[in-house]
Motif scaffolding. Structure first.
Motif, mmCIF file in Angstrom:
data_model
loop_
_atom_site.group_PDB
_atom_site.id
_atom_site.type_symbol
_atom_site.label_atom_id
_atom_site.label_comp_id
_atom_site.label_asym_id
_atom_site.label_seq_id
_atom_site.Cartn_x
_atom_site.Cartn_y
_atom_site.Cartn_z
ATOM 1 N N MET A 18 6.587 36.619 103.947
ATOM 2 C CA MET A 18 6.223 38.029 103.852
ATOM 3 C C MET A 18 5.112 38.317 104.860
ATOM 4 O O MET A 18 4.116 37.600 104.910
ATOM 5 N N ASP A 19 5.284 39.347 105.641
ATOM 6 C CA ASP A 19 4.251 39.822 106.562
ATOM 7 C C ASP A 19 3.366 40.784 105.767
ATOM 8 O O ASP A 19 3.697 41.960 105.600
ATOM 9 N N ILE A 20 2.266 40.278 105.252
ATOM 10 C CA ILE A 20 1.422 41.026 104.320
ATOM 11 C C ILE A 20 0.943 42.343 104.923
ATOM 12 O O ILE A 20 1.015 43.389 104.272
ATOM 13 N N VAL A 21 0.457 42.309 106.144
ATOM 14 C CA VAL A 21 -0.075 43.521 106.769
ATOM 15 C C VAL A 21 1.031 44.554 106.968
ATOM 16 O O VAL A 21 0.840 45.742 106.688
ATOM 17 N N ARG A 22 2.192 44.112 107.411
ATOM 18 C CA ARG A 22 3.302 45.052 107.614
ATOM 19 C C ARG A 22 3.719 45.693 106.293
ATOM 20 O O ARG A 22 3.912 46.898 106.210
ATOM 21 N N VAL A 23 3.852 44.881 105.250
ATOM 22 C CA VAL A 23 4.253 45.402 103.931
ATOM 23 C C VAL A 23 3.197 46.365 103.407
ATOM 24 O O VAL A 23 3.512 47.448 102.916
ATOM 25 N N PHE A 24 1.916 45.980 103.519
ATOM 26 C CA PHE A 24 0.832 46.854 103.069
ATOM 27 C C PHE A 24 0.843 48.176 103.828
ATOM 28 O O PHE A 24 0.776 49.253 103.225
ATOM 29 N N ASP A 25 0.889 48.098 105.164
ATOM 30 C CA ASP A 25 0.835 49.310 105.983
ATOM 31 C C ASP A 25 1.966 50.277 105.651
ATOM 32 O O ASP A 25 1.748 51.486 105.533
ATOM 33 N N ALA A 26 3.176 49.761 105.500
ATOM 34 C CA ALA A 26 4.320 50.624 105.185
ATOM 35 C C ALA A 26 4.155 51.251 103.810
ATOM 36 O O ALA A 26 4.409 52.449 103.616
ATOM 37 N N SER A 27 3.705 50.468 102.848
ATOM 38 C CA SER A 27 3.494 50.976 101.493
ATOM 39 C C SER A 27 2.392 52.027 101.472
ATOM 40 O O SER A 27 2.523 53.079 100.834
ATOM 41 N N TYR A 28 1.310 51.753 102.166
ATOM 42 C CA TYR A 28 0.185 52.692 102.232
ATOM 43 C C TYR A 28 0.638 54.019 102.843
ATOM 44 O O TYR A 28 0.311 55.096 102.318
ATOM 45 N N MET A 34 -3.564 49.987 91.594
ATOM 46 C CA MET A 34 -2.192 49.477 91.499
ATOM 47 C C MET A 34 -1.308 50.418 90.684
ATOM 48 O O MET A 34 -0.150 50.654 91.043
ATOM 49 N N ALA A 35 -1.823 50.973 89.616
ATOM 50 C CA ALA A 35 -1.044 51.922 88.817
ATOM 51 C C ALA A 35 -0.725 53.168 89.637
ATOM 52 O O ALA A 35 0.389 53.696 89.582
ATOM 53 N N CYS A 64 7.724 50.865 95.825
ATOM 54 C CA CYS A 64 6.813 49.827 95.357
ATOM 55 C C CYS A 64 7.525 48.840 94.443
ATOM 56 O O CYS A 64 8.166 49.212 93.460
ATOM 57 N N GLY A 65 7.398 47.576 94.803
ATOM 58 C CA GLY A 65 7.913 46.475 93.993
ATOM 59 C C GLY A 65 6.896 45.351 94.026
ATOM 60 O O GLY A 65 5.746 45.543 94.446
ATOM 61 N N ASP A 66 7.315 44.186 93.621
ATOM 62 C CA ASP A 66 6.406 43.042 93.572
ATOM 63 C C ASP A 66 5.798 42.722 94.934
ATOM 64 O O ASP A 66 4.613 42.407 95.038
ATOM 65 N N GLU A 67 6.605 42.805 95.981
ATOM 66 C CA GLU A 67 6.120 42.472 97.321
ATOM 67 C C GLU A 67 5.009 43.426 97.757
ATOM 68 O O GLU A 67 3.980 43.004 98.284
ATOM 69 N N GLU A 68 5.201 44.716 97.510
ATOM 70 C CA GLU A 68 4.189 45.710 97.890
ATOM 71 C C GLU A 68 2.909 45.518 97.075
ATOM 72 O O GLU A 68 1.796 45.530 97.620
ATOM 73 N N GLU A 69 3.074 45.341 95.768
ATOM 74 C CA GLU A 69 1.885 45.167 94.931
ATOM 75 C C GLU A 69 1.114 43.913 95.331
ATOM 76 O O GLU A 69 -0.122 43.926 95.418
#
Length: 153
Positions: free
Chosen positions: A1-11, A102-103, A112-117
């Motif tokens: 998992m690319d943490i920064v990529r997943v975070f940025d897209a979710s944000y 998180m909520a 949002c799923g487990d990967e995003e959280e």
């Protein structure tokens, strides 16, 4: 998992999404304040528009701490301002802060799923640890001049 990529897209998705005309940070503060009388008391009499602007700025510094592994002067000042001697933001309140975040994320990021959280939790973890660590400190760790001044007094 690319943490920064997943975070940025979710944000980006969370910020772009509104629920009942309310944006992400508005909803976060509502949830955070309603979840605890202690938290609500800390914000009594506070200009919430100004507070949200400060949160957004602090939020970017928390992200930078994760991405760059560097605390910077701004985050150091925030940590000391929130310590026992000033605003007295107990370490446990940062856990409450994260759970409210998180909520709100689950409500505002439609994907949002487990990967995003997990990505959010990993990105926020260094900043939360930093804030908690400074609760009992008179000066930011690593600030030799401030540490020397504190020991002289």
């Amino acid at each position: 998992m690319d943490i920064v990529r997943v975070f940025d897209a979710s944000y980006a998705r969370a910020l772009a999404h509104e629920v009942e005309g309310q944006g992400f940070f508005d909803a976060f503060y509502r949830r955070f304040l309603e979840g605890s009388t202690e938290v609500a008391g800390k914000f009594r009499g506070i200009d919430m528009d100004r507070q949200q602007a400060m949160l957004k700025k602090s939020f970017y510094h928390l992200i930078s701490l994760y991405a760059a592994s560097h605390d910077g002067d701004y985050l150091a000042r925030v940590a000391i301002r929130h310590n026992r001697a000033h605003l007295d933001i107990r370490p446990a309140l940062y856990d409450r802060w994260l759970e409210a975040m998180m909520a709100t994320l689950r409500e505002y990021d439609p994907e949002c799923g487990d990967e995003e959280e997990l990505a959010w939790r990993l990105v926020m973890a260094p900043g939360i640890a930093y804030m908690k660590f400074h609760y009992e400190r008179e000066a930011p760790v690593g600030d030799r001049d401030a540490e020397d001044d504190a020991s002289d007094g």
